[in-house]
Scaffold this active site. Structure first.
Site, mmCIF file in Angstrom:
data_model
loop_
_atom_site.group_PDB
_atom_site.id
_atom_site.type_symbol
_atom_site.label_atom_id
_atom_site.label_comp_id
_atom_site.label_asym_id
_atom_site.label_seq_id
_atom_site.Cartn_x
_atom_site.Cartn_y
_atom_site.Cartn_z
ATOM 1 N N GLY A 27 0.507 -1.052 -0.260
ATOM 2 C CA GLY A 27 -0.101 0.313 -0.044
ATOM 3 C C GLY A 27 0.849 1.064 0.234
ATOM 4 N N HIS A 109 4.459 1.230 12.747
ATOM 5 C CA HIS A 109 3.488 1.669 13.420
ATOM 6 C C HIS A 109 4.152 0.672 14.767
ATOM 7 C CE1 HIS A 109 1.091 3.903 15.143
ATOM 8 N NE2 HIS A 109 -0.218 3.084 15.218
ATOM 9 N N GLY A 135 3.316 7.245 1.955
ATOM 10 C CA GLY A 135 4.692 6.931 1.000
ATOM 11 C C GLY A 135 4.579 7.288 -0.075
ATOM 12 N N ASP A 192 1.483 8.878 18.161
ATOM 13 C CA ASP A 192 1.016 9.286 17.165
ATOM 14 C C ASP A 192 -0.747 8.682 16.938
ATOM 15 O OD1 ASP A 192 0.999 8.677 13.618
ATOM 16 O OD2 ASP A 192 -0.255 7.258 14.718
ATOM 17 N N GLU A 228 -13.482 30.464 3.517
ATOM 18 C CA GLU A 228 -13.197 30.490 4.833
ATOM 19 C C GLU A 228 -12.464 29.591 5.623
ATOM 20 O OE1 GLU A 228 -11.848 33.240 4.750
ATOM 21 O OE2 GLU A 228 -13.313 34.396 3.154
ATOM 22 N N SER A 253 -1.891 38.812 7.648
ATOM 23 C CA SER A 253 -1.969 40.139 7.603
ATOM 24 C C SER A 253 -1.892 39.966 9.748
ATOM 25 C CB SER A 253 -2.822 40.592 7.782
ATOM 26 O OG SER A 253 -4.242 40.090 8.155
#
Length: 345
Positions: A27, A109, A135, A192, A228, A253
């Site tokens: 994957g 993981h 990946g 994680d 927005e 800004s």
């Protein structure tokens, strides 16, 4: 304590010499690891189900593809890169019977090791190399002679050289070009999961939806609310990615800076942080892991319902229409293997 960072000079590819790496899964991470390892001169095989939809893709990329059990038998280093919820079953049926003393079991993981979904024999090394990027990015920057930062951890050092092997692996996929940080399976797994749930996936998307709903309910056009509250989020995330929160505020800004600094903590306040701590507690004590494994075993009924609910939300319907106007989004989207629904893709 500041994390130690390892670079190219800390990894020696000779630690992988004479060894075969079996990459289980093809994957997002699987394809990147396998191809980068191959390009680094490492002997690689890819392990998949015989009827895997990824089989042909891996072969066309020039990789040797064999069934998962045979790959586990061939591999001296077995890197498991299939979804968390399928790892324990595949490990028990196809990997564990073929593990030999002196082999190494590797992960990107720590979920299944940390929560005891997989309990490896004491005679093998167990390490983790976890790129901090998807990946397609791991693969693309490697081909550009760069790399994605990685985490690495040693859970079990039966050979006495697990760290050398892990750093060599990280170097072979490009991680040491950018920097590799040392962690533990516990730390990587818990941080994680928390980050995904409270901030990156769960927290951010709920904040976006709440802002969108607030504007629409106040009578503003949903298209304007979408721009927005969702569309422009990429601008802010990119600025934070490049220069941190301070760099983001420097770039916007002064009106936005003052408004954000004076109002942000009214949205994300002490009560929000308390609820985040509750979520972290559910990760730490295993509540989430048990819930997720049961959800998977039951056929994902709640996840499917939540997906359907999200699909029906106005922000998704408006977003699909607006994104169809933005050809550059589709043109710039990177190509990578799709998220796989099957166990060992």
């Amino acid at each position: 304590m500041k994390a130690k960072v390892y670079y190219n000079t800390d990894g020696d590819l000779n630690a992988l010499a004479g060894k075969t790496v079996a990459v289980i899964g093809y994957g997002s991470q699987g394809h990147a690891h396998a191809l980068n390892l191959k390009d680094s001169g490492v002997d690689v095989v890819v392990g998949l189900r015989k009827n895997s939809s990824s089989w042909q893709d891996a072969e066309e990329a020039g990789l040797e593809v064999i069934e998962t059990a045979e790959a586990a038998k061939r591999g001296n280093i077995i890197m498991i890169l299939i979804p968390d919820q399928h790892q324990a079953r595949v490990y028990t049926s196809d990997i564990e019977p073929h593990i030999e003393k002196g082999d190494a079991l590797a992960f990107a993981h720590g979920f299944n090791i940390h929560f005891d979904g997989i309990v490896p024999p004491e005679s093998v090394d167990v390490f983790m190399v976890a790129p901090k990027g998807p990946g397609h990015l791991v693969r693309r920057v490697f081909t550009q002679e760069s790399g994605v930062p990685c985490l690495f951890a040693i859970y079990q050092d039966a050979s006495g050289s697990a760290k050398d092997t892990a750093l060599a692996y990280a170097k072979a996929i490009g991680g040491t070009r950018a920097g590799v940080l040392e962690t533990t399976f516990k730390e990587e797994t818990e941080t994680d999961l928390f980050g995904e749930q409270a901030v990156l996936c769960g927290g951010a998307s709920e904040l976006v939806k709440a802002g969108f709903e607030t504007l629409v309910e106040a009578g503003y056009q949903p298209e304007i609310a979408y721009f927005e509250c969702l569309h422009e989020l990429k601008l802010i995330v990119d600025l934070m990615y490049e220069g941190g929160i301070e760099g983001m505020y420097y770039s916007v800004s002064e009106t936005a800076e003052y408004g954000g600094l004076s109002r942000g903590d009214r949205v994300i306040d002490a009560d929000t942080k308390k609820r985040m701590k509750d979520i972290l507690g559910e990760v730490q004590n295993g509540t989430f892991a048990k819930e997720w494994m049961k959800e998977s075993a039951d056929g994902l009924p709640n996840l499917k319902k939540m997906r359907d609910n999200l699909d029906q939300h106005q922000i998704e319907k408006i977003g699909k229409d607006l994104r169809s106007m933005m050809n550059w989004i589709h043109n710039d989207k990177e190509s990578e293997p799709k998220k796989e629904a099957q166990p060992a893709e």
